[in-house]
Design a protein around this motif. Structure first.
Motif, PDB file in Angstrom:
ATOM      1  N   VAL A  58      -2.946   7.341   3.314  1.00 51.42           N
ATOM      2  CA  VAL A  58      -2.947   5.904   3.019  1.00 51.42           C
ATOM      3  C   VAL A  58      -3.258   5.100   4.291  1.00 51.42           C
TER       4      VAL A  58
ATOM      5  N   ASN B 208       1.712   3.882  -3.390  1.00 55.19           N
ATOM      6  CA  ASN B 208       1.279   5.276  -3.301  1.00 55.19           C
ATOM      7  C   ASN B 208       2.448   6.257  -3.357  1.00 55.19           C
TER       8      ASN B 208
ATOM      9  N   ARG C  44       0.836  -1.215   0.000  1.00 54.24           N
ATOM     10  CA  ARG C  44       0.000   0.000   0.000  1.00 54.24           C
ATOM     11  C   ARG C  44       0.870   1.265   0.000  1.00 54.24           C
TER      12      ARG C  44
ATOM     13  N   VAL D 193       0.799  12.087   2.507  1.00 52.25           N
ATOM     14  CA  VAL D 193       0.439  10.897   1.727  1.00 52.25           C
ATOM     15  C   VAL D 193       0.349   9.682   2.656  1.00 52.25           C
TER      16      VAL D 193
END
Ligand code: ATP
Ligand code: MG
Length: 137
Positions: A87, A28, A24, A83
């Protein structure tokens, strides 16, 4: 580019979710620039969460964080702090948006699978807490 500090917490390590969580983060745009598996001792955990000392959740949080190994890591990327927190999702997995790490993997507001720095100052402090300068790539 920016750097942030991340922990894959005991509940995730013990459930073999390290790979899924890294997937993940990396997909990203966050790159791992330092990483190690460690078993926190009580002093390390208490120091890391010193800002929460005195809160009702503090003692159980410390017990949980020392209950099994964790992965401590430094992530790098454009707006890495923001970010990473997007996430991750919000602290309580029941309130986290679908598709976030916490919504999809966390067990509870305490056993919430990941930590991520919440500011540039926190990131700098937290990175220095666990990594010597020569450990950073
Ligand atoms: P955020 O800053 O987005 O809330 P965080 O992970 O930084 O996420 P903190 O508020 O800094 O959360 O709390 C640190 C950790 O303490 C949480 O990640 C969670 O494991 C635990 N914690 C926080 N609040 C509670 C609570 N009400 N009950 C149990 N554990 C909690
Ligand atoms: Mg926090």
């Amino acid at each position: 580019v920016e750097r942030t500090f991340s922990i894959i917490k005991p509940d995730a390590v013990t459930r073999n979710l390290i790979g899924s969580i890294l997937q993940r983060l990396e997909s990203n745009g966050l790159s791992v620039v330092a990483s190690k598996m460690i078993r926190l001792d009580r002093e390390q955990a208490e120091g890391f969460y010193a800002e929460h000392k005195g809160r009702d959740f503090y003692e159980p949080l410390i017990e949980y964080m020392i209950s099994a190994p964790v992965i401590v890591q430094v992530l790098q990327g454009e707006d890495a702090i923001t970010v990473n927190r997007r996430v991750m999702g919000v602290t309580d997995p029941a309130k986290a948006e679908e598709g976030t790490i916490r919504a999809d993997f966390a067990l509870s507001v305490r056993e919430n699978s990941v930590h991520g720095s919440d500011s540039v100052a926190s990131a700098e402090r937290e990175i220095a807490y666990f990594f010597a300068p020569e450990e950073l790539c």
